[in-house]
Design a protein around this motif. Sequence first.
Motif, PDB file in Angstrom:
ATOM      1  N   PHE B  69     -20.889   3.386  28.405  1.00 13.76           N
ATOM      2  CA  PHE B  69     -19.882   3.373  27.860  1.00 13.76           C
ATOM      3  C   PHE B  69     -19.305   1.795  27.794  1.00 13.76           C
ATOM      4  CE2 PHE B  69     -15.363   2.839  30.099  1.00 13.76           C
ATOM      5  CZ  PHE B  69     -14.484   3.356  28.440  1.00 13.76           C
ATOM      6  N   ILE B  70     -19.926   0.725  28.438  1.00 10.32           N
ATOM      7  CA  ILE B  70     -19.805   0.016  28.732  1.00 10.32           C
ATOM      8  C   ILE B  70     -20.703  -1.174  27.280  1.00 10.32           C
ATOM      9  CG2 ILE B  70     -20.483  -1.910  30.704  1.00 10.32           C
ATOM     10  CD1 ILE B  70     -18.088  -0.443  31.313  1.00 10.32           C
ATOM     11  N   ALA B  71     -22.131  -0.856  27.319  1.00 15.56           N
ATOM     12  CA  ALA B  71     -22.996  -1.394  26.397  1.00 15.56           C
ATOM     13  C   ALA B  71     -21.479  -1.265  25.186  1.00 15.56           C
ATOM     14  CB  ALA B  71     -23.584  -0.589  25.749  1.00 15.56           C
ATOM     15  N   LYS B  72     -20.656  -0.183  24.616  1.00 15.14           N
ATOM     16  CA  LYS B  72     -19.552  -0.193  23.670  1.00 15.14           C
ATOM     17  C   LYS B  72     -18.843  -0.728  23.681  1.00 15.14           C
ATOM     18  CE  LYS B  72     -17.518   3.418  20.343  1.00 15.14           C
ATOM     19  NZ  LYS B  72     -17.242   2.456  20.444  1.00 15.14           N
ATOM     20  N   MET B  73     -18.838  -0.859  24.782  1.00  8.00           N
ATOM     21  CA  MET B  73     -17.560  -1.593  24.739  1.00  8.00           C
ATOM     22  C   MET B  73     -17.817  -3.137  24.543  1.00  8.00           C
ATOM     23  SD  MET B  73     -15.133  -1.958  28.371  1.00  8.00           S
ATOM     24  CE  MET B  73     -14.395  -0.850  28.832  1.00  8.00           C
ATOM     25  N   VAL B  74     -18.793  -3.692  25.027  1.00 11.53           N
ATOM     26  CA  VAL B  74     -19.076  -5.190  25.205  1.00 11.53           C
ATOM     27  C   VAL B  74     -19.184  -5.705  23.677  1.00 11.53           C
ATOM     28  CG1 VAL B  74     -20.677  -6.892  25.895  1.00 11.53           C
ATOM     29  CG2 VAL B  74     -20.118  -5.699  27.691  1.00 11.53           C
ATOM     30  N   ARG B  75     -20.212  -4.386  23.139  1.00  9.11           N
ATOM     31  CA  ARG B  75     -20.618  -4.602  22.061  1.00  9.11           C
ATOM     32  C   ARG B  75     -19.160  -4.964  20.936  1.00  9.11           C
ATOM     33  NH1 ARG B  75     -24.552  -0.517  21.070  1.00  9.11           N
ATOM     34  NH2 ARG B  75     -26.334  -2.159  22.309  1.00  9.11           N
ATOM     35  N   ASP B  76     -17.852  -3.644  21.100  1.00  7.85           N
ATOM     36  CA  ASP B  76     -16.950  -3.810  20.195  1.00  7.85           C
ATOM     37  C   ASP B  76     -16.766  -4.698  20.375  1.00  7.85           C
ATOM     38  OD1 ASP B  76     -18.180  -1.064  19.412  1.00  7.85           O
ATOM     39  OD2 ASP B  76     -16.548  -0.234  20.625  1.00  7.85           O
ATOM     40  N   SER B  77     -16.218  -5.626  20.848  1.00  9.06           N
ATOM     41  CA  SER B  77     -15.318  -6.474  21.772  1.00  9.06           C
ATOM     42  C   SER B  77     -16.338  -7.974  21.606  1.00  9.06           C
ATOM     43  CB  SER B  77     -14.933  -7.026  23.360  1.00  9.06           C
ATOM     44  OG  SER B  77     -14.161  -5.729  23.839  1.00  9.06           O
ATOM     45  N   GLY B  79     -19.506  -8.351  20.295  1.00  4.03           N
ATOM     46  CA  GLY B  79     -19.952  -8.388  19.368  1.00  4.03           C
ATOM     47  C   GLY B  79     -21.672  -8.817  20.221  1.00  4.03           C
ATOM     48  N   ASN B  80     -23.149  -8.498  19.706  1.00  6.53           N
ATOM     49  CA  ASN B  80     -24.439  -8.075  19.620  1.00  6.53           C
ATOM     50  C   ASN B  80     -24.678  -9.314  20.642  1.00  6.53           C
ATOM     51  OD1 ASN B  80     -24.962  -6.010  18.866  1.00  6.53           O
ATOM     52  ND2 ASN B  80     -25.631  -6.172  17.020  1.00  6.53           N
ATOM     53  N   GLU B  81     -24.035 -10.766  20.561  1.00  2.00           N
ATOM     54  CA  GLU B  81     -24.950 -11.572  21.592  1.00  2.00           C
ATOM     55  C   GLU B  81     -24.220 -11.534  22.721  1.00  2.00           C
ATOM     56  OE1 GLU B  81     -23.253 -15.260  18.800  1.00  2.00           O
ATOM     57  OE2 GLU B  81     -23.685 -13.651  17.676  1.00  2.00           O
ATOM     58  N   GLY B  82     -23.020 -11.277  22.205  1.00  3.66           N
ATOM     59  CA  GLY B  82     -21.894 -10.885  23.909  1.00  3.66           C
ATOM     60  C   GLY B  82     -23.103 -10.038  24.948  1.00  3.66           C
ATOM     61  N   ILE B 240     -13.529  -8.853  26.770  1.00  5.37           N
ATOM     62  CA  ILE B 240     -12.356  -9.234  25.318  1.00  5.37           C
ATOM     63  C   ILE B 240     -12.112 -11.001  25.932  1.00  5.37           C
ATOM     64  CG2 ILE B 240     -10.557 -10.277  24.483  1.00  5.37           C
ATOM     65  CD1 ILE B 240      -9.566  -6.928  24.489  1.00  5.37           C
ATOM     66  N   TYR B 241     -12.654 -11.337  26.743  1.00  7.62           N
ATOM     67  CA  TYR B 241     -12.312 -13.048  27.251  1.00  7.62           C
ATOM     68  C   TYR B 241     -13.342 -13.617  26.526  1.00  7.62           C
ATOM     69  CZ  TYR B 241      -8.033 -12.071  29.541  1.00  7.62           C
ATOM     70  OH  TYR B 241      -6.074 -11.346  30.000  1.00  7.62           O
ATOM     71  N   LEU B 242     -14.751 -12.665  26.958  1.00  8.67           N
ATOM     72  CA  LEU B 242     -15.841 -13.258  26.585  1.00  8.67           C
ATOM     73  C   LEU B 242     -16.360 -13.582  25.291  1.00  8.67           C
ATOM     74  CD1 LEU B 242     -18.009 -10.951  29.946  1.00  8.67           C
ATOM     75  CD2 LEU B 242     -17.827 -13.530  29.742  1.00  8.67           C
ATOM     76  N   ASN B 243     -15.570 -12.677  24.917  1.00 11.69           N
ATOM     77  CA  ASN B 243     -16.124 -12.965  23.201  1.00 11.69           C
ATOM     78  C   ASN B 243     -15.749 -14.123  23.055  1.00 11.69           C
ATOM     79  OD1 ASN B 243     -16.239 -12.116  20.645  1.00 11.69           O
ATOM     80  ND2 ASN B 243     -14.007 -12.255  20.397  1.00 11.69           N
ATOM     81  N   ALA B 245     -16.335 -16.523  24.439  1.00 10.87           N
ATOM     82  CA  ALA B 245     -17.396 -17.512  25.028  1.00 10.87           C
ATOM     83  C   ALA B 245     -17.911 -17.164  23.907  1.00 10.87           C
ATOM     84  CB  ALA B 245     -18.035 -17.533  26.378  1.00 10.87           C
ATOM     85  N   VAL B 246     -18.426 -16.344  23.165  1.00 11.59           N
ATOM     86  CA  VAL B 246     -19.187 -16.317  21.977  1.00 11.59           C
ATOM     87  C   VAL B 246     -18.978 -16.911  21.245  1.00 11.59           C
ATOM     88  CG1 VAL B 246     -21.209 -14.488  21.575  1.00 11.59           C
ATOM     89  CG2 VAL B 246     -20.287 -14.206  23.980  1.00 11.59           C
ATOM     90  N   HIS B 247     -17.778 -16.619  20.673  1.00  8.88           N
ATOM     91  CA  HIS B 247     -17.173 -16.849  19.282  1.00  8.88           C
ATOM     92  C   HIS B 247     -15.969 -17.628  19.581  1.00  8.88           C
ATOM     93  CE1 HIS B 247     -19.712 -12.846  18.393  1.00  8.88           C
ATOM     94  NE2 HIS B 247     -19.939 -13.484  17.889  1.00  8.88           N
ATOM     95  N   PRO B 248     -15.830 -18.716  19.944  1.00 10.42           N
ATOM     96  CA  PRO B 248     -15.340 -19.635  20.012  1.00 10.42           C
ATOM     97  C   PRO B 248     -14.396 -19.982  18.603  1.00 10.42           C
ATOM     98  CG  PRO B 248     -16.590 -21.207  19.993  1.00 10.42           C
ATOM     99  CD  PRO B 248     -17.342 -19.968  19.787  1.00 10.42           C
ATOM    100  N   GLY B 249     -14.754 -19.765  18.267  1.00  5.24           N
ATOM    101  CA  GLY B 249     -13.813 -20.215  16.669  1.00  5.24           C
ATOM    102  C   GLY B 249     -12.826 -18.521  16.199  1.00  5.24           C
TER     103      GLY B 249
END
Lengths: 233, 250
Positions: B69-77, B79-82, B240-243, B245-249
């Motif tokens: 559940f959490i893995a999917k949540m992080v990956r959806d928000s 991405g894989n780098e997240g 979502i916020y961590l996204n 940090a990974v993809h700032p653009g």
Amino acid sequence: MTKTWKLTVAAALMGLALAAAPAVASDSAKPSSGPAGAAVAQQDHGASTGAHVAEVVGEAAHGGEHKGGFPPFNPATFGSQLAWLAVSFGVLYLLMSRVTLPRIGRILEERHDRIARDLAEASQRRAESEAAQIAYEKALTEARGKANAIAGEARNRLNAETETNRKSLEAALTVKLEEAEARISSTKTDALSHVRGIAVDTAQTIVNTLVGTTPGQQDTESAVDQVLSRKAA
Amino acid sequence: MNIDPIHQFEVQRYADLLRVSGVSFSFTNASAFMIGIVGAIFLFLTFATRGRTLVPGRMQSVAEMSYEFIAKMVRDSAGNEGMVFFPLVFSLFMFVFVANVIGLVPYTFTITAHIIVTAALALLVIGTVVIYGFWRHGTHFLHLFVPSGVPSFLLPFVVLIEVVSFLSRPISLSLRLFANMLAGHIALKVFAFFVVGLSSAGIAGMFGATLPFFMIVALTALELLVAVLQAYVFAVLTSIYLNDAVHPGH
């Protein structure tokens, strides 16, 4: 059934609450004892203005007012909370990232690998069976072709044999037919050669019967010859 | 008197450990619950996965479902780098979730009903976003505040709005959880005191007390929903916020 059960539980809980209410009330009225109260009083601020007040961490920071303010907003507890939160959450993070999550991840990965392996094996088996089916069909087609060829050959051979037999038979029959025709014509000629003799005899017999005298052989023969030659003409 | 809906939030000191320039690091009921929560999470997840069976049992399914559940949540928000943040989001979710649910048990202490705890967790998230963002992308991280395709005369306002919205994130993240927990527990206590108060007023009062009593039952169900939902919301917003940090653009 379940409804009465639930009602019973609700009534029991309510009774428990009623029984507990005075106890709780008197509990707080007593001078604080036990681990919470004993270690709590902020002696350096000298604010022991009642048992309940002394129980509260940081109460004294407010100079012993009646209420120590809203506990979640009491800054005297912040240091301790932050420190213990840092420790406990740090430990949790370490445990999760080093131990638990790799562990669960490994279980999931193993299952994933196993499923992938089984699927690969299944598809390989299917490919094998399909290949076997194709080979079988090919063999079947070949066998059918061969059978057709054999059958055609046999048919041709039989046809040819029949044809030869028929021809030889026809030839034999033709020979026999010719022989028979020759025999018939000879017999016919033979038979025709006897006609004159019979006619002479018959004529003599008829005349004898009618007249009572037998005509001469010479006369009869000439008469018959005369008639026959007239007939032939 | 304990007839006070605020009493449940009071921090009680069990042992005075260390005091640095007037700041106390005592062992309190809050500390005990934090450690209990961590212990409960770790022991449950370890116990649930002890069999490591190919076909999971009930407990192992719970552990695996929370993981996925959490893995999917992080990956959806994010991405894989997240996924580098997966342990952080998982720890946050489990911590908040267990803290919220344990807090619903009577006589327990709800650590997430303390603004300092939720604020610390929110600042941890935002701090991670900022530090990881600068470490990974350098000044490019600041493009987070400069959306592309905005007319130049509007840009200052947009940047201002972006900065304000970024700064309000830790506030909203911490206040949402804190306020939900606090309000729910106060409401439960208030109705509980109605029951006690009414029932002390004789037989008629006892009959009258059934109404707030059933209200407590309903509220407890609602609070359970809120407890789960807030943990979920916290984890979703974190990813979502961590996204960023990974993809700032944008």
